[in-house]
Design an enzyme around this catalytic site. Sequence first.
Site, short mmCIF file in Angstrom:
data_model
loop_
_atom_site.label_atom_id
_atom_site.label_comp_id
_atom_site.label_asym_id
_atom_site.label_seq_id
_atom_site.Cartn_x
_atom_site.Cartn_y
_atom_site.Cartn_z
N TYR A 255 16.58 29.36 8.79
CA TYR A 255 15.80 30.04 9.54
C TYR A 255 15.85 29.87 10.69
CZ TYR A 255 13.72 29.68 4.61
OH TYR A 255 13.94 30.43 3.26
N MET B 207 13.31 24.21 2.23
CA MET B 207 12.10 22.91 1.54
C MET B 207 13.30 22.40 0.90
SD MET B 207 9.23 24.89 -1.15
CE MET B 207 8.56 25.65 0.24
N LYS C 117 0.85 -1.65 -0.10
CA LYS C 117 0.06 0.18 0.22
C LYS C 117 0.78 0.99 0.10
CE LYS C 117 -0.20 -0.51 4.88
NZ LYS C 117 -1.12 -1.32 6.30
C1 LIG Z 1 -0.51 -1.91 6.38
C2 LIG Z 1 -0.59 -2.97 7.39
C3 LIG Z 1 -0.22 -4.25 7.09
C4 LIG Z 1 1.56 -4.01 7.16
O1 LIG Z 1 1.93 -3.78 8.34
P1 LIG Z 1 3.11 -3.61 8.76
O2 LIG Z 1 3.71 -3.12 10.42
O3 LIG Z 1 4.03 -2.64 8.12
O4 LIG Z 1 4.34 -5.20 8.93
C5 LIG Z 1 -0.79 -5.33 6.99
N1 LIG Z 1 -2.02 -5.67 7.61
C6 LIG Z 1 -2.45 -4.86 7.56
C7 LIG Z 1 -4.27 -4.98 7.10
C8 LIG Z 1 -2.44 -3.10 6.88
O5 LIG Z 1 -2.90 -2.27 7.33
#
Ligand SMILES: *Cc1c(COP(=O)(O)O)cnc(C)c1O
Length: 375
Positions: A264, A320, A38
């Site tokens: 800054y 930035m 993801k």
């Molecule tokens: C993001 C996610 C994972 C993976 O988690 P990690 O800590 O990156 O291993 C597993 N299960 C679900 C439902 C997630 O949303």
Amino acid sequence: MNFMTRPIEALISLANLGHNFAQARHLAPAAQIMAVVKANAYGHGGVQVAGALAASADAFGVASLEEAVELRNAGIENPIVLLSGVFGRAEMREVARYGLATVIHCAEQMYLLLDTVLSQPINVWLKLDSGMHRLGFDTEGFCQAAVRLRAAKQVDQLTFISHLACADTPAATLNERQLQSFQDSLARLIVHANESVSLANSAALLTRPDMHFDRVRPGVMLYGVNPLNNTEPLPAEIELRPVMTLRSRIVALQTVAAGEGVGYGETWRAPGALGSPSAQSSRIAVVAVGYGDGYPRHARNGCPVLVNGEPAPIAGRVSMDLLSVDVSAIANAKVGDVVTLWGEGLPVETVAEHSETIAYELLTGVNQRVKFTYF
Ligand SMILES: *Cc1c(COP(=O)(O)O)cnc(C)c1O
């Protein structure tokens, strides 16, 4: 030295990705592995990462239909699971059309599925809230939903899923309570032979073999990050290798007199009293990277970078497009030298610790204008 372009780049080691995946396989040899990709594979490039793991991963986990379709359009044929489910009826039809699987975590989503005519049955991951209190049915709703979904013509295979809130802290008592709640619920609905069970993220995969069940869901460990809050060592014999190395180059050098500020707000000052003729001046390297690239603005003075492989502390506020580094202790640092922000030789976890955040946020935050190279 002349540059054709601004020198900020992310080098992605697909070899290290493969190595980390093999570590997950080694730790959970009996389980199927859903590689979580993801958020553009935690900022590493979803299509490239999924492509590199396509031959070894049993499935991929994504956050949205768009992410899944991007993988399908790139030729990824592995099972893909929408970890947050769908956000509307039209999406449910697309799930079937693209041969995807989806989480169902609430009654609204379940009825959306039951009320929709699909082109083919889909695999459903029915989610229990075992104590994190984010997504998922309570025990009663979970068992009732299982009955409905088992009978539904829209559903092919069912997987029962829950998610851990404190897996990165193995001593947290919530881990035991969540496991107990999940097991109690599974015992109530009696898992059928063609159904499966999934609980472990990276941290649980690494620390809790009793939580592996049928399918594990590693994310961050695949990218080489130790998810154990940096409080716990990894299991012996397990080594994770950084997949992303973020690096840039020195674009200017400054000699800063004692007591003068840098950047800054003058949040860093060269050591020694202002105007003191005897004090040594400081050498400051200016590096072409900033929060506009995804380097954290919250990085504190002293947060390390590597200049020609040697650690040197950040001096002053990250801006930035630029940041400043005290290279007084690094002989002959010069314009054009490579500066590693994190990755090979400098864990992203270390930068996260100096920036009040976690490695996940830094990796996913790397900006579009950074040039990505895969090798
Ligand atoms: C993001 C996610 C994972 C993976 O988690 P990690 O800590 O990156 O291993 C597993 N299960 C679900 C439902 C997630 O949303």
